[in-house]
Design a protein around this motif. Structure first.
Motif: not given
Length: 162
Positions: A14-28
């Motif tokens: 359910g994630r691609i690279s640093a993008a995942r549900i629940g992550a903050q956009l700034k972290d991605v």
């Protein structure tokens, strides 16, 4: 790497690279660089909540927390591109993966899937990977074999912010 070499891990996690549900956009964006474009849609705080980097699109909470609530990979393009773990670098793949190729790759990876009825109607079918809740949508318009048009995952529980 091939497009399925990227899509199958997405289906599994359910994630691609640093993008995942629940992550903050700034972290991605911190992990992938600041190349994210944004749409004209804005949330209650005036910040945009639709972002894209190549064929990878994320939607965030419409309030100030900017937590990722959905991820969509658009695969219905002649050439797809999305960010790698190396900031500022994009991978490019041919688009339109075929239904049989996707199912074969899922099977080879030991990734169980099921038909997903809510998005199945004339000219379209969908499958869901229960382990990650990733949904693959295929279209069969004027084609012998359905072609993948998107892969996505979304948060189904509201979160409290702010």
């Amino acid at each position: 790497m091939t497009v399925l070499g990227t899509l199958i891990p997405f289906a599994q996690t359910g994630r691609i690279s640093a993008a995942r549900i629940g992550a903050q956009l700034k972290d991605v964006t911190g992990a992938l660089g600041e190349s994210w474009a944004h749409g004209s849609s804005t949330g209650a705080d005036g910040l945009p909540y639709l972002y894209a980097d190549g064929s990878l699109e994320v939607a965030t909470c419409q309030a100030h927390c900017q937590v990722i609530e959905s991820i969509v990979i658009q695969t219905d393009l002649p050439a797809m591109e999305w960010p790698t773990r190396e900031p500022g670098r994009m991978d490019t793949f041919p688009g339109y993966p075929a239904y049989g190729d996707v199912l074969r790759a899922l099977g080879e990876a030991g990734c169980r899937w099921e038909e997903y009825g809510p998005l199945a109607f004339e000219g379209q079918c969908a499958i869901r990977v229960p382990a990650s809740d990733v949904i693959f949508v295929f279209t069969a318009e004027n084609e012998e074999e359905p072609l993948l048009c998107s892969a996505s995952v979304a948060e189904h529980r509201p979160h409290a912010c702010g």
